[in-house]
Design a protein around this motif. Structure first.
Motif, PDB file in Angstrom:
ATOM      1  N   TRP A  94      44.001  41.786  22.153  1.00 26.78           N
ATOM      2  CA  TRP A  94      44.832  40.501  21.641  1.00 26.78           C
ATOM      3  C   TRP A  94      46.210  40.147  22.432  1.00 26.78           C
ATOM      4  CZ3 TRP A  94      42.350  36.169  20.512  1.00 26.78           C
ATOM      5  CH2 TRP A  94      41.457  36.031  19.854  1.00 26.78           C
ATOM      6  N   THR A  95      46.784  41.285  22.880  1.00 25.68           N
ATOM      7  CA  THR A  95      48.118  41.220  23.068  1.00 25.68           C
ATOM      8  C   THR A  95      48.433  40.375  24.290  1.00 25.68           C
ATOM      9  OG1 THR A  95      48.319  43.520  22.526  1.00 25.68           O
ATOM     10  CG2 THR A  95      49.961  42.869  24.083  1.00 25.68           C
ATOM     11  N   GLU A 121      53.717  34.982  16.584  1.00 27.65           N
ATOM     12  CA  GLU A 121      53.800  36.010  15.530  1.00 27.65           C
ATOM     13  C   GLU A 121      52.829  36.977  15.359  1.00 27.65           C
ATOM     14  OE1 GLU A 121      54.550  32.681  15.917  1.00 27.65           O
ATOM     15  OE2 GLU A 121      56.532  32.301  15.053  1.00 27.65           O
ATOM     16  N   GLU A 122      51.603  36.275  15.443  1.00 25.54           N
ATOM     17  CA  GLU A 122      50.395  37.010  15.195  1.00 25.54           C
ATOM     18  C   GLU A 122      49.938  38.016  16.369  1.00 25.54           C
ATOM     19  OE1 GLU A 122      48.636  37.973  12.918  1.00 25.54           O
ATOM     20  OE2 GLU A 122      48.818  36.197  11.363  1.00 25.54           O
ATOM     21  N   ASP A 123      50.110  37.511  17.569  1.00 26.15           N
ATOM     22  CA  ASP A 123      50.231  38.410  18.781  1.00 26.15           C
ATOM     23  C   ASP A 123      50.989  39.682  18.604  1.00 26.15           C
ATOM     24  OD1 ASP A 123      50.804  39.368  21.409  1.00 26.15           O
ATOM     25  OD2 ASP A 123      49.769  37.373  22.059  1.00 26.15           O
ATOM     26  N   ILE A 124      52.418  39.661  18.137  1.00 26.37           N
ATOM     27  CA  ILE A 124      53.141  40.889  18.061  1.00 26.37           C
ATOM     28  C   ILE A 124      52.607  41.543  16.796  1.00 26.37           C
ATOM     29  CG2 ILE A 124      55.527  41.449  17.361  1.00 26.37           C
ATOM     30  CD1 ILE A 124      56.404  39.402  18.981  1.00 26.37           C
ATOM     31  N   ALA A 125      52.161  40.747  15.630  1.00 19.26           N
ATOM     32  CA  ALA A 125      51.536  41.510  14.538  1.00 19.26           C
ATOM     33  C   ALA A 125      50.256  42.307  14.772  1.00 19.26           C
ATOM     34  CB  ALA A 125      51.232  40.456  13.346  1.00 19.26           C
ATOM     35  N   PHE A 126      49.610  41.859  15.548  1.00 13.20           N
ATOM     36  CA  PHE A 126      48.251  42.492  16.019  1.00 13.20           C
ATOM     37  C   PHE A 126      48.465  43.667  16.891  1.00 13.20           C
ATOM     38  CE2 PHE A 126      44.029  41.819  14.220  1.00 13.20           C
ATOM     39  CZ  PHE A 126      44.480  41.170  13.171  1.00 13.20           C
ATOM     40  N   SER A 127      49.534  43.565  17.889  1.00 15.37           N
ATOM     41  CA  SER A 127      49.904  44.744  18.471  1.00 15.37           C
ATOM     42  C   SER A 127      50.658  45.787  17.715  1.00 15.37           C
ATOM     43  CB  SER A 127      51.010  44.139  19.665  1.00 15.37           C
ATOM     44  OG  SER A 127      50.454  43.041  20.474  1.00 15.37           O
TER      45      SER A 127
END
Lengths: 95, 259
Positions: free
Chosen positions: B28-29, B36-42
């Motif tokens: 997902w990155t 915000e979720e991009d960073i959270a999932f990373s």
């Protein structure tokens, strides 16, 4: 098109207890709980952190860049500035 | 299987689940629906891969084989991860539901491993438990909101639950040798974890406006849902080969290179 952006929250970060909360940026989030979680992800990952504040962007009361008089400094105010006083010679008492 | 072999088998299964899910999350990155979720999932991806590394260090202490060799030089058909973690990332709803199911299972499993009589397992469980608590807070928060936010979010979340539920039950397929370890209070029995997991996730789904294929009163005994078993026996879906090949590609170009 409907606006599908989530509300914006301003984020304030505290490095250690007693230190000031410093504004570090903003996040999008649906509500206050998610805003704190998103703020943690964005701003507490690399920085040391003991506390975060989030505030809805629209709840921040702000000045207007266009008000001509609010911050006007048209007369000489140098007497109010610390560097108006000569500092003692550097190193004078150091030995 | 003796105790030593059983420990190796269990540690590899734990590590493989974390390692493969971490790599799926990392897909997902740059692509998540919110920055915000991009960073959270990373972040979550890195945490899971870190957990895999912790388990593989214990494995190393028993076998002398270092974590990189285990992760990057084993063929996909030597992995013992469950099917849930190897499935393609799907849409965002699937990713959220999968991660929620996984995190909930981790919390139950680690709750027991924190009491393990085997020191290396107990020490790691104590260390990674708070990270999984945070993951669960994050993913559960998303499930509760997306479950009934809009007609579309509800439809996609329900589809994800229907798809992932049976796959998630595969997390609780018995790991070869676990009976030996359970008898000595080193690890919990997989059925115990499954029952507690059902008691936890079914009410959360219900509160979020989502139907479960089982209801909380009949538990796993009464469910007609097919559990996706096979992963612990090295029988995998076709998707595992793809993710393992991707994951190992760079390492295998120059094995042992220092970065």
């Amino acid at each position: 098109m409907n606006d599908t952006q989530l509300p914006i929250w301003e984020v304030f970060h505290q490095e250690k207890r007693g230190a000031p909360h410093v504004h570090v940026g903003a996040v999008h989030a649906s509500d206050e709980e998610m805003a704190l979680r998103m703020a943690k992800e964005q701003f507490a990952r690399r920085l040391e952190c003991v506390s975060l504040w989030v505030v809805r962007e629209e709840h921040v009361v702000r000045t207007n860049y266009d008000d001509p008089f609010f911050f006007a400094r048209n007369t000489d105010k140098r007497y109010r500035e610390v560097h108006g006083f000569p500092a003692p010679l550097k190193g004078k008492h150091s030995e | 299987m003796n105790k030593e072999q059983a420990l190796q088998s269990y540690l590899l299964a734990l590590a493989d689940d974390e390692l493969i899910l971490g790599h799926r999350d990392a897909e997902w990155t740059g692509h998540a629906p919110l920055i915000e979720e991009d960073i959270a999932f990373s972040n979550i991806a890195q945490d899971e891969i870190g957990h895999a590394q912790s388990w593989l260090r214990v494995y190393e202490s028993l076998t002398g084989t270092d974590p990189d060799t285990v992760a990057f030089l084993r063929d996909h058909n030597e992995f013992t991860c469950c099917h849930l973690v190897q499935m393609p990332k799907g849409d965002w709803a699937y990713t959220i539901v999968r991660q929620f199911f996984f995190d909930a299972a981790e919390i139950v499993r680690l709750g027991y491993l924190k009491q393990s009589v085997y020191d290396p397992i107990r020490e790691i469980a104590v260390k990674i438990y708070p990270e999984e608590q945070y993951h669960l807070l994050h993913t559960q928060g998303n499930v509760e909101r997306l479950g009934d936010a809009t007609e579309e979010s509800h439809r996609r979340m329900q589809r994800a639950v229907d798809e992932a539920f049976g796959q998630a039950l595969g997390l609780f397929e018995s790991i070869p040798g676990e009976d030996v370890l359970a008898d000595e209070n080193i690890v919990p029995d997989s059925k115990t974890i499954e029952n507690e997991w059902l008691q936890f996730v079914v009410p959360v789904l219900k509160r979020s406006g989502l139907r479960s294929p089982v209801d909380e009163t009949n538990g796993s005994g009464g469910t007609d849902v097919k559990s996706w078993y096979g992963g612990r026996q090295k029988e995998h879906t076709g998707h595992l080969k793809q993710i393992v090949t991707d994951m190992q590609q760079v390492y295998r170009m120059i094995p042992g290179a220092k970065w």
